[in-house]
Design a protein around this motif. Structure first.
Motif, PDB file in Angstrom:
ATOM      1  N   VAL A  79       0.833  -1.204   0.000  1.00  0.00           N
ATOM      2  CA  VAL A  79       0.000   0.000   0.000  1.00  0.00           C
ATOM      3  C   VAL A  79       0.868   1.254   0.000  1.00  0.00           C
ATOM      4  CG1 VAL A  79      -1.753   1.303   1.278  1.00  0.00           C
ATOM      5  CG2 VAL A  79      -1.910  -1.188   1.127  1.00  0.00           C
ATOM      6  N   ASP A  80       1.987   1.223   0.707  1.00  0.00           N
ATOM      7  CA  ASP A  80       2.878   2.385   0.722  1.00  0.00           C
ATOM      8  C   ASP A  80       3.409   2.682  -0.673  1.00  0.00           C
ATOM      9  OD1 ASP A  80       2.561   2.752   3.432  1.00  0.00           O
ATOM     10  OD2 ASP A  80       4.337   1.594   3.984  1.00  0.00           O
ATOM     11  N   GLU A  81       3.671   1.627  -1.448  1.00  0.00           N
ATOM     12  CA  GLU A  81       4.140   1.848  -2.816  1.00  0.00           C
ATOM     13  C   GLU A  81       3.031   2.448  -3.677  1.00  0.00           C
ATOM     14  OE1 GLU A  81       6.327  -0.469  -6.557  1.00  0.00           O
ATOM     15  OE2 GLU A  81       5.833  -1.564  -4.716  1.00  0.00           O
ATOM     16  N   VAL A  82       1.793   2.024  -3.455  1.00  0.00           N
ATOM     17  CA  VAL A  82       0.656   2.629  -4.159  1.00  0.00           C
ATOM     18  C   VAL A  82       0.653   4.142  -3.923  1.00  0.00           C
ATOM     19  CG1 VAL A  82      -1.860   2.808  -4.268  1.00  0.00           C
ATOM     20  CG2 VAL A  82      -0.779   0.561  -4.069  1.00  0.00           C
ATOM     21  N   MET A  83       0.790   4.527  -2.661  1.00  0.00           N
ATOM     22  CA  MET A  83       0.750   5.948  -2.322  1.00  0.00           C
ATOM     23  C   MET A  83       1.937   6.697  -2.919  1.00  0.00           C
ATOM     24  SD  MET A  83      -2.061   5.921  -0.868  1.00  0.00           S
ATOM     25  CE  MET A  83      -2.049   7.691  -0.570  1.00  0.00           C
ATOM     26  N   LYS A  84       3.093   6.065  -2.961  1.00  0.00           N
ATOM     27  CA  LYS A  84       4.267   6.705  -3.545  1.00  0.00           C
ATOM     28  C   LYS A  84       4.073   6.934  -5.040  1.00  0.00           C
ATOM     29  CE  LYS A  84       9.297   6.260  -4.038  1.00  0.00           C
ATOM     30  NZ  LYS A  84       9.269   6.624  -5.479  1.00  0.00           N
ATOM     31  N   ILE A  85       3.500   5.950  -5.736  1.00  0.00           N
ATOM     32  CA  ILE A  85       3.251   6.086  -7.174  1.00  0.00           C
ATOM     33  C   ILE A  85       2.296   7.248  -7.436  1.00  0.00           C
ATOM     34  CG2 ILE A  85       2.154   4.972  -9.163  1.00  0.00           C
ATOM     35  CD1 ILE A  85       3.213   2.280  -7.945  1.00  0.00           C
ATOM     36  N   LEU A  86       1.239   7.340  -6.629  1.00  0.00           N
ATOM     37  CA  LEU A  86       0.278   8.427  -6.802  1.00  0.00           C
ATOM     38  C   LEU A  86       0.909   9.780  -6.488  1.00  0.00           C
ATOM     39  CD1 LEU A  86      -2.826   6.733  -5.120  1.00  0.00           C
ATOM     40  CD2 LEU A  86      -2.516   7.172  -7.564  1.00  0.00           C
ATOM     41  N   ALA A  87       1.708   9.828  -5.410  1.00  0.00           N
ATOM     42  CA  ALA A  87       2.352  11.084  -5.027  1.00  0.00           C
ATOM     43  C   ALA A  87       3.360  11.530  -6.081  1.00  0.00           C
ATOM     44  CB  ALA A  87       3.033  10.934  -3.665  1.00  0.00           C
ATOM     45  N   ASP A  88       4.124  10.583  -6.615  1.00  0.00           N
ATOM     46  CA  ASP A  88       5.095  10.917  -7.664  1.00  0.00           C
ATOM     47  C   ASP A  88       4.391  11.465  -8.898  1.00  0.00           C
ATOM     48  OD1 ASP A  88       7.149  10.102  -6.051  1.00  0.00           O
ATOM     49  OD2 ASP A  88       7.447   8.160  -7.037  1.00  0.00           O
ATOM     50  N   ALA A  89       3.263  10.858  -9.262  1.00  0.00           N
ATOM     51  CA  ALA A  89       2.514  11.325 -10.426  1.00  0.00           C
ATOM     52  C   ALA A  89       1.975  12.731 -10.199  1.00  0.00           C
ATOM     53  CB  ALA A  89       1.365  10.367 -10.730  1.00  0.00           C
ATOM     54  N   ASN A 122       3.158  15.860 -12.489  1.00  0.00           N
ATOM     55  CA  ASN A 122       2.187  16.469 -13.383  1.00  0.00           C
ATOM     56  C   ASN A 122       1.622  17.785 -12.874  1.00  0.00           C
ATOM     57  OD1 ASN A 122       2.275  14.198 -15.146  1.00  0.00           O
ATOM     58  ND2 ASN A 122       0.936  13.090 -13.736  1.00  0.00           N
ATOM     59  N   GLY A 123       1.847  18.074 -11.603  1.00  0.00           N
ATOM     60  CA  GLY A 123       1.231  19.259 -11.036  1.00  0.00           C
ATOM     61  C   GLY A 123      -0.274  19.197 -11.108  1.00  0.00           C
TER      62      GLY A 123
END
Length: 256
Positions: free
Chosen positions: A219-229, A233-234
């Motif tokens: 789940v932490d990786e899910v959140m990291k992927i979303l945060a990075d995106a 992308n701003g």
């Protein structure tokens, strides 16, 4: 339309409207369906326009409440809500209920977009903002338009339909700010192998298309992927500006 001489009828349009109830076959004609489709888009846009940044979570309606997949759905919904995301699901039972439940119990915005089906399903009890649709394609537009990404739990045909719709939109650049995360490496591993070893190996897609999605059990990786995106992308600022502009437009129209 101009009518003269023998083309002028004895009845007026108002008279026909007000004097009789008339047949109901017109309710099932294509022109009337166009109006119903339009009304669904209007209701969807109006109901969801002021959502905070959101993530759509998909998965099987048949996921059992005592399963590990259900617990994962709850954890994902809760973690998304704690991070400030609204959680959008199909509003049904199973994995959808799990994500809505996690978001609702964490005090977040829990959204369910239901669909009219031959068998009764309804919205689960953890949906705080719910809309029911007649048309799949209208509903799928709402999933994409008001989300910053997809998290896809194990699911069946409906889940696969939503997954490949999202991947097609990203591949063809119809949407450009959209991470897609498959949660459950064991479940999705066979599909990923087929995409790589058959679809791409035979030239039906590009090797780069494997980069359109991520597979994880964390789940932490899910959140990291979303945060990075979001950072890349701003998107949060852009989405907030778009929604503020829509709200102002809607207020001006109401005043008129």
């Amino acid at each position: 339309m101009l009518l003269r001489r023998g083309r002028v009828g004895e009845e007026t349009t108002d008279q026909r409207l007000l004097d009789t109830t008339g047949p109901t076959d017109w309710l099932h004609t294509d022109p009337w369906r166009v109006l119903r489709i339009t009304s669904e888009f209007v209701e969807g846009f109006g109901g969801l326009a002021e959502l905070p940044p959101a993530v759509s979570v998909f998965g099987s309606a048949r996921t059992a409440r005592d399963s590990a997949e259900y617990q994962a759905g709850m954890e994902i919904g809760r973690t998304l809500a704690e991070a400030g995301y609204a959680v959008i699901t199909g509003g049904g039972p199973g994995a959808m209920e799990a994500a809505n439940r996690g978001a609702s119990e964490a005090g977040g915005v829990s959204v369910g977009l239901g669909i009219e089906l031959p068998f009764e399903q309804g919205l689960n009890q953890y949906v705080d903002l719910g809309l029911n649709f007649r048309y799949f394609f209208v509903r799928k537009t709402m999933f994409v338009k008001y989300a910053e990404g997809f998290v896809v739990l194990p699911g069946g045909f409906g889940t696969l339909d939503e997954l490949f719709e999202a991947l097609t939109l990203v591949q063809t650049r119809k949407v450009t700010r959209f991470p897609v995360v498959l949660f459950g490496t064991r479940y999705w591993g066979g599909l990923v192998d087929w995409l790589r070893d058959t679809l791409i190996a035979q030239g039906k897609a590009s090797p780069a298309d494997l980069e359109l999605f991520h597979v994880t059990d964390d789940v932490d990786e899910v959140m990291k992927i979303l945060a990075d995106a979001r950072r890349r992308n701003g998107s949060s600022d852009q989405v907030a500006a778009e929604r503020a502009a829509y709200a102002a437009f809607e207020e001006d129209v109401t005043e008129l």
